[in-house]
Design an enzyme around this catalytic site. Structure first.
Site, PDB file in Angstrom:
ATOM      1  CB  VAL A 200      -9.147 -23.082 -34.259  1.00  0.00           C
ATOM      2  CG1 VAL A 200      -8.191 -21.926 -34.548  1.00  0.00           C
ATOM      3  CG2 VAL A 200      -9.772 -22.927 -32.873  1.00  0.00           C
ATOM      4  CB  CYS A 201      -7.288 -22.602 -38.406  1.00  0.00           C
ATOM      5  SG  CYS A 201      -6.099 -22.313 -39.720  1.00  0.00           S
ATOM      6  CB  THR A 202      -7.447 -26.188 -41.689  1.00  0.00           C
ATOM      7  OG1 THR A 202      -6.423 -26.454 -40.728  1.00  0.00           O
ATOM      8  CG2 THR A 202      -6.945 -25.176 -42.711  1.00  0.00           C
TER       9      THR A 202
ATOM     10  CB  THR B  33     -11.658 -21.945 -42.563  1.00  0.00           C
ATOM     11  OG1 THR B  33     -10.489 -22.694 -42.178  1.00  0.00           O
ATOM     12  CG2 THR B  33     -11.570 -21.626 -44.044  1.00  0.00           C
TER      13      THR B  33
ATOM     14  N   GLY C 133     -11.688 -18.096 -37.800  1.00  0.00           N
ATOM     15  CA  GLY C 133     -10.631 -17.910 -38.778  1.00  0.00           C
ATOM     16  C   GLY C 133      -9.338 -18.552 -38.302  1.00  0.00           C
TER      17      GLY C 133
END
Length: 205
Positions: free
Chosen positions: A109-111, A129, A162
């Site tokens: 998830v994300c970073t 991301t 993202g």
């Protein structure tokens, strides 16, 4: 079959990056059990040690297992947040690499994508991301193809999402992939969540 889902936690983790996927997996399992099935997912919180983790905003989270004492993982999920220290920790990076090699599926998830990339899990893949970090991910890891304007990217054994709430969308997709579309839809409804099924996958759909 109950799949063991290991969520890596660390200081400065983004709260919803962790809480969103954990909630999806927990609710999906609760609904399945209510229907007379075995729980399809067992999410576990795994950290470098058993000290409380301080998430962004000061929320304290208690790990359940360390890198060395958890049960075998069927799914590895790496949330995001401030991941510089995680990327720079050779023990954690080696653990991520080893777990990804064994797991049925690896997700971020994300970073959290930066951690997977640091471990070599994302080499030559299409990934995504948080919108704010996409250019940096492409710059740090030029072998990756960073896909903008999607909630998540599914390349088979690796799925990246993202930022922040997109982790909920992705985890609902994982529920669909690993169990059924019906359970994913029931989970979203139970959570009063409008599932954003905006993605890129190998079929281009």
């Amino acid at each position: 079959m109950t799949r063991i889902v290991g969520l890596l936690i660390f200081d400065d983790i983004e709260v919803l990056d962790l809480g969103g996927p954990f909630e999806v997996l927990s609710v999906a399992s609760r609904l399945a059990v209510r229907s007379g099935e075995d729980a399809p997912f067992q999410p576990l919180l795994i950290a470098r040690d058993l000290q409380p983790v301080s998430a962004r905003g000061g929320l304290r989270v208690l790990p359940q297992f360390t890198l060395t004492d958890h049960p075998p993982l069927d799914v590895l999920l790496v949330p995001g947040g401030v991941v510089d220290a995680v990327q720079a920790d050779p023990l954690v990076v080696a653990w991520v690499r080893a777990q990804a090699a064994r797991a049925e599926l690896t997700a971020s998830v994300c970073t959290g994508a930066f951690v997977l990339a640091q471990a070599g899990v994302l080499d030559d893949r299409r990934v995504t991301t948080h919108w704010e970090d996409q250019a940096d991910l492409a710059r740090q890891f030029p072998a990756l193809t960073v896909v903008p304007d999607v909630s998540w990217v599914d390349t088979g054994d690796v799925v990246t999402s993202g930022g922040i709430s997109a982790g909920i969308d992705m985890t609902l997709h994982l529920v669909e992939r690993l169990h059924s579309r019906a359970l994913a839809e029931r989970t979203a409804r139970q959570m009063a969540y409008s599932w954003m099924d905006g993605r890129w996958n190998e079929a281009g759909a």
